[in-house]
Design a protein around this motif. Structure first.
Motif, PDB file in Angstrom:
ATOM      1  N   VAL A   1       0.861  -1.189   0.000  1.00  0.00           N
ATOM      2  CA  VAL A   1       0.000   0.000   0.000  1.00  0.00           C
ATOM      3  C   VAL A   1       0.895   1.237   0.000  1.00  0.00           C
ATOM      4  O   VAL A   1       1.784   1.360   0.851  1.00  0.00           O
ATOM      5  N   ASP A   2       0.686   2.134  -0.944  1.00  0.00           N
ATOM      6  CA  ASP A   2       1.391   3.413  -0.969  1.00  0.00           C
ATOM      7  C   ASP A   2       0.463   4.452  -0.356  1.00  0.00           C
ATOM      8  O   ASP A   2      -0.522   4.861  -0.963  1.00  0.00           O
ATOM      9  N   SER A   3       0.785   4.879   0.856  1.00  0.00           N
ATOM     10  CA  SER A   3      -0.139   5.727   1.614  1.00  0.00           C
ATOM     11  C   SER A   3       0.055   7.218   1.367  1.00  0.00           C
ATOM     12  O   SER A   3      -0.704   8.035   1.908  1.00  0.00           O
ATOM     13  N   HIS A   4       1.048   7.599   0.565  1.00  0.00           N
ATOM     14  CA  HIS A   4       1.246   9.031   0.288  1.00  0.00           C
ATOM     15  C   HIS A   4       1.937   9.188  -1.060  1.00  0.00           C
ATOM     16  O   HIS A   4       3.106   8.838  -1.221  1.00  0.00           O
ATOM     17  N   PHE A   5       1.214   9.746  -2.020  1.00  0.00           N
ATOM     18  CA  PHE A   5       1.757   9.894  -3.364  1.00  0.00           C
ATOM     19  C   PHE A   5       1.168  11.151  -4.002  1.00  0.00           C
ATOM     20  O   PHE A   5       0.168  11.700  -3.523  1.00  0.00           O
ATOM     21  N   HIS A   6       1.813  11.633  -5.064  1.00  0.00           N
ATOM     22  CA  HIS A   6       1.314  12.761  -5.860  1.00  0.00           C
ATOM     23  C   HIS A   6       1.299  12.318  -7.321  1.00  0.00           C
ATOM     24  O   HIS A   6       2.239  12.567  -8.066  1.00  0.00           O
ATOM     25  N   MET A   7       0.224  11.656  -7.718  1.00  0.00           N
ATOM     26  CA  MET A   7       0.171  11.018  -9.032  1.00  0.00           C
ATOM     27  C   MET A   7       0.094  12.023 -10.168  1.00  0.00           C
ATOM     28  O   MET A   7       0.501  11.724 -11.294  1.00  0.00           O
ATOM     29  N   ASP A   8      -0.427  13.221  -9.899  1.00  0.00           N
ATOM     30  CA  ASP A   8      -0.474  14.213 -10.973  1.00  0.00           C
ATOM     31  C   ASP A   8       0.923  14.690 -11.367  1.00  0.00           C
ATOM     32  O   ASP A   8       1.124  15.197 -12.470  1.00  0.00           O
ATOM     33  N   ALA A   9       1.904  14.504 -10.469  1.00  0.00           N
ATOM     34  CA  ALA A   9       3.283  14.928 -10.756  1.00  0.00           C
ATOM     35  C   ALA A   9       4.199  13.760 -11.099  1.00  0.00           C
ATOM     36  O   ALA A   9       5.383  13.976 -11.365  1.00  0.00           O
ATOM     37  N   THR A  10       3.675  12.546 -11.109  1.00  0.00           N
ATOM     38  CA  THR A  10       4.547  11.390 -11.314  1.00  0.00           C
ATOM     39  C   THR A  10       5.209  11.423 -12.690  1.00  0.00           C
ATOM     40  O   THR A  10       4.647  11.935 -13.664  1.00  0.00           O
TER      41      THR A  10
ATOM     42  N   HIS B   1      -1.310   6.375 -15.704  1.00  0.00           N
ATOM     43  CA  HIS B   1      -1.526   4.995 -16.149  1.00  0.00           C
ATOM     44  C   HIS B   1      -0.217   4.208 -16.136  1.00  0.00           C
ATOM     45  O   HIS B   1      -0.184   3.053 -15.701  1.00  0.00           O
ATOM     46  N   ARG B   2       0.855   4.817 -16.618  1.00  0.00           N
ATOM     47  CA  ARG B   2       2.143   4.125 -16.636  1.00  0.00           C
ATOM     48  C   ARG B   2       2.595   3.795 -15.220  1.00  0.00           C
ATOM     49  O   ARG B   2       3.057   2.676 -14.944  1.00  0.00           O
ATOM     50  N   LEU B   3       2.481   4.751 -14.321  1.00  0.00           N
ATOM     51  CA  LEU B   3       2.870   4.522 -12.930  1.00  0.00           C
ATOM     52  C   LEU B   3       2.050   3.395 -12.311  1.00  0.00           C
ATOM     53  O   LEU B   3       2.586   2.505 -11.635  1.00  0.00           O
ATOM     54  N   CYS B   4       0.747   3.405 -12.536  1.00  0.00           N
ATOM     55  CA  CYS B   4      -0.131   2.392 -11.940  1.00  0.00           C
ATOM     56  C   CYS B   4       0.172   1.002 -12.492  1.00  0.00           C
ATOM     57  O   CYS B   4       0.111   0.013 -11.751  1.00  0.00           O
ATOM     58  N   ARG B   5       0.487   0.916 -13.778  1.00  0.00           N
ATOM     59  CA  ARG B   5       0.840  -0.396 -14.332  1.00  0.00           C
ATOM     60  C   ARG B   5       2.108  -0.934 -13.679  1.00  0.00           C
ATOM     61  O   ARG B   5       2.203  -2.129 -13.376  1.00  0.00           O
ATOM     62  N   TRP B   6       3.083  -0.060 -13.452  1.00  0.00           N
ATOM     63  CA  TRP B   6       4.288  -0.486 -12.747  1.00  0.00           C
ATOM     64  C   TRP B   6       3.955  -0.932 -11.319  1.00  0.00           C
ATOM     65  O   TRP B   6       4.477  -1.935 -10.829  1.00  0.00           O
ATOM     66  N   ALA B   7       3.095  -0.163 -10.641  1.00  0.00           N
ATOM     67  CA  ALA B   7       2.726  -0.487  -9.267  1.00  0.00           C
ATOM     68  C   ALA B   7       2.054  -1.856  -9.188  1.00  0.00           C
ATOM     69  O   ALA B   7       2.386  -2.686  -8.335  1.00  0.00           O
ATOM     70  N   ILE B   8       1.106  -2.102 -10.085  1.00  0.00           N
ATOM     71  CA  ILE B   8       0.392  -3.386 -10.094  1.00  0.00           C
ATOM     72  C   ILE B   8       1.364  -4.530 -10.320  1.00  0.00           C
ATOM     73  O   ILE B   8       1.292  -5.571  -9.646  1.00  0.00           O
ATOM     74  N   ALA B   9       2.305  -4.349 -11.245  1.00  0.00           N
ATOM     75  CA  ALA B   9       3.277  -5.403 -11.555  1.00  0.00           C
ATOM     76  C   ALA B   9       4.157  -5.733 -10.359  1.00  0.00           C
ATOM     77  O   ALA B   9       4.651  -6.860 -10.226  1.00  0.00           O
ATOM     78  N   LYS B  10       4.356  -4.769  -9.451  1.00  0.00           N
ATOM     79  CA  LYS B  10       5.203  -4.972  -8.273  1.00  0.00           C
ATOM     80  C   LYS B  10       4.396  -5.317  -7.023  1.00  0.00           C
ATOM     81  O   LYS B  10       4.944  -5.388  -5.921  1.00  0.00           O
TER      82      LYS B  10
ATOM     83  N   ALA C   1      -2.792  -0.586  -3.853  1.00  0.00           N
ATOM     84  CA  ALA C   1      -3.578   0.501  -3.245  1.00  0.00           C
ATOM     85  C   ALA C   1      -2.694   1.736  -3.145  1.00  0.00           C
ATOM     86  O   ALA C   1      -1.583   1.667  -2.626  1.00  0.00           O
ATOM     87  N   ILE C   2      -3.195   2.854  -3.643  1.00  0.00           N
ATOM     88  CA  ILE C   2      -2.446   4.110  -3.612  1.00  0.00           C
ATOM     89  C   ILE C   2      -3.369   5.230  -3.147  1.00  0.00           C
ATOM     90  O   ILE C   2      -4.458   5.410  -3.686  1.00  0.00           O
ATOM     91  N   ARG C   3      -2.929   5.965  -2.132  1.00  0.00           N
ATOM     92  CA  ARG C   3      -3.603   7.225  -1.773  1.00  0.00           C
ATOM     93  C   ARG C   3      -2.773   8.346  -2.390  1.00  0.00           C
ATOM     94  O   ARG C   3      -1.610   8.540  -2.033  1.00  0.00           O
TER      95      ARG C   3
ATOM     96  N   ASP D   1      -6.760  -0.086  -6.108  1.00  0.00           N
ATOM     97  CA  ASP D   1      -7.579   0.878  -5.375  1.00  0.00           C
ATOM     98  C   ASP D   1      -6.849   2.217  -5.324  1.00  0.00           C
ATOM     99  O   ASP D   1      -5.739   2.300  -4.782  1.00  0.00           O
ATOM    100  N   ILE D   2      -7.450   3.250  -5.880  1.00  0.00           N
ATOM    101  CA  ILE D   2      -6.868   4.589  -5.879  1.00  0.00           C
ATOM    102  C   ILE D   2      -7.786   5.505  -5.079  1.00  0.00           C
ATOM    103  O   ILE D   2      -8.983   5.592  -5.343  1.00  0.00           O
ATOM    104  N   GLN D   3      -7.206   6.171  -4.098  1.00  0.00           N
ATOM    105  CA  GLN D   3      -7.953   7.110  -3.257  1.00  0.00           C
ATOM    106  C   GLN D   3      -7.377   8.499  -3.508  1.00  0.00           C
ATOM    107  O   GLN D   3      -6.166   8.707  -3.426  1.00  0.00           O
ATOM    108  N   LEU D   4      -8.228   9.458  -3.824  1.00  0.00           N
ATOM    109  CA  LEU D   4      -7.787  10.801  -4.182  1.00  0.00           C
ATOM    110  C   LEU D   4      -8.000  11.766  -3.017  1.00  0.00           C
ATOM    111  O   LEU D   4      -9.052  11.768  -2.377  1.00  0.00           O
TER     112      LEU D   4
END
Length: 271
Positions: A54-63, A101-110, A114-116, A144-147
């Motif tokens: 679970v990644d509990s702190h991320f900034h996906m708009d800047a990834t 999308h690219r970041l999430c595909r990498w996350a799922i593969a690893k 779940a990412i907040r 699971d993505i929580q915004l």
């Protein structure tokens, strides 16, 4: 009849040969040689089965935006915020969505399922909010993505932030965010914590607030956050992120502060 059985796996406590029964998206039975039918069965082949990361702190708009518009030469938070402010006008819906999308595909593969993620709402177009709401919907079967509605430019420092934050929540953003240490005064920072917690209480939402992301021992917004959590009955629904000023605080004060945080059941994401 179960929906799914995963057979012959090793659990994290090292129990081998276990079957996992799943119904309506929930684990309902764990034992060897589960004697029940299922719509689908998967042979685990004796491999380890564990909960996802679970990644509990991320900034996906800047990834995946390193070097745009240029590298953060000082490595400081303030330069990073300035660079983000320069980049924001250049962002497009397609760009944000593609990088996410690219970041999430990498996350799922690893195995990170779940990412907040905080999403900057200090933009009249709310382009990042719109893009990440679509990403959340697109990838719902897999992650699971929580915004978190994040007023990057300051809830009171930016005169449009409150209206934009409310609009983002109306669109379906899950969590109320804040950044009190970026307000112009300590008093405005404390006032922002109060107002944001009140918004969350009114709407029945969670809170995840950037707090005290500095070395300043007088930056004590986590104290205000814990107090407002107790005042509004938000126990267990509030998170303080970063909290880095705590390492510079007086030990006696911190001993009281940690007790207050515990009483309020405020979660800490200390990154």
């Amino acid at each position: 009849m179960l929906d799914l059985i995963i057979r012959n796996v090793v659990l994290p406590d090292e129990r081998p040969g276990q079957d996992i029964g799943i119904k309506d998206g929930r684990i309902v039975d764990i034992r060897p040689a589960l004697d029940i039918e299922a719509v689908e069965e998967i042979d685990g082949g004796g491999y380890l089965l564990s909960p996802p990361f679970v990644d509990s702190h991320f900034h996906m708009d800047a990834t995946l935006s390193y070097g745009r518009p240029r590298v953060n030469a000082s490595g400081t938070l303030l330069e990073g915020i300035r660079l983000w402010g320069e980049l924001k006008p250049e962002l497009t819906h397609a760009d944000i969505k593609d990088r996410a999308h690219r970041l999430c595909r990498w996350a799922i593969a690893k195995g990170n399922l779940a990412i907040r993620t905080h999403v900057d709402i200090c933009d009249p177009s709310l382009i990042a909010v719109e893009a990440l709401l679509e990403v959340r919907s697109d990838l719902r079967p897999f992650i699971d993505i929580q915004l978190v509605a994040f007023p990057q430019d300051g809830f009171y420092r930016d005169p449009t932030a409150e209206a934009l934050l409310l609009k983002a929540l109306d669109k379906g953003v899950d969590v109320v965010g804040g950044i009190p240490h970026f307000e112009r005064t300590m008093a405005e920072g404390a006032r922002s914590v109060q107002r944001l917690c009140e918004i969350a209480a009114e709407r029945g939402l969670l809170v995840d607030m950037h707090c005290d992301e500095s070395d300043d021992p007088l930056s004590r917004h986590i104290e205000t956050l814990a107090y407002q959590t107790q005042r509004l009955g938000l126990h267990g629904r509030v998170t303080g992120s970063h909290l880095t000023s705590m390492h510079s605080m007086d030990n006696y004060y911190v001993s009281k502060l940690m007790a207050l945080i515990q009483e309020a059941q405020v979660h800490a994401v200390a990154n």
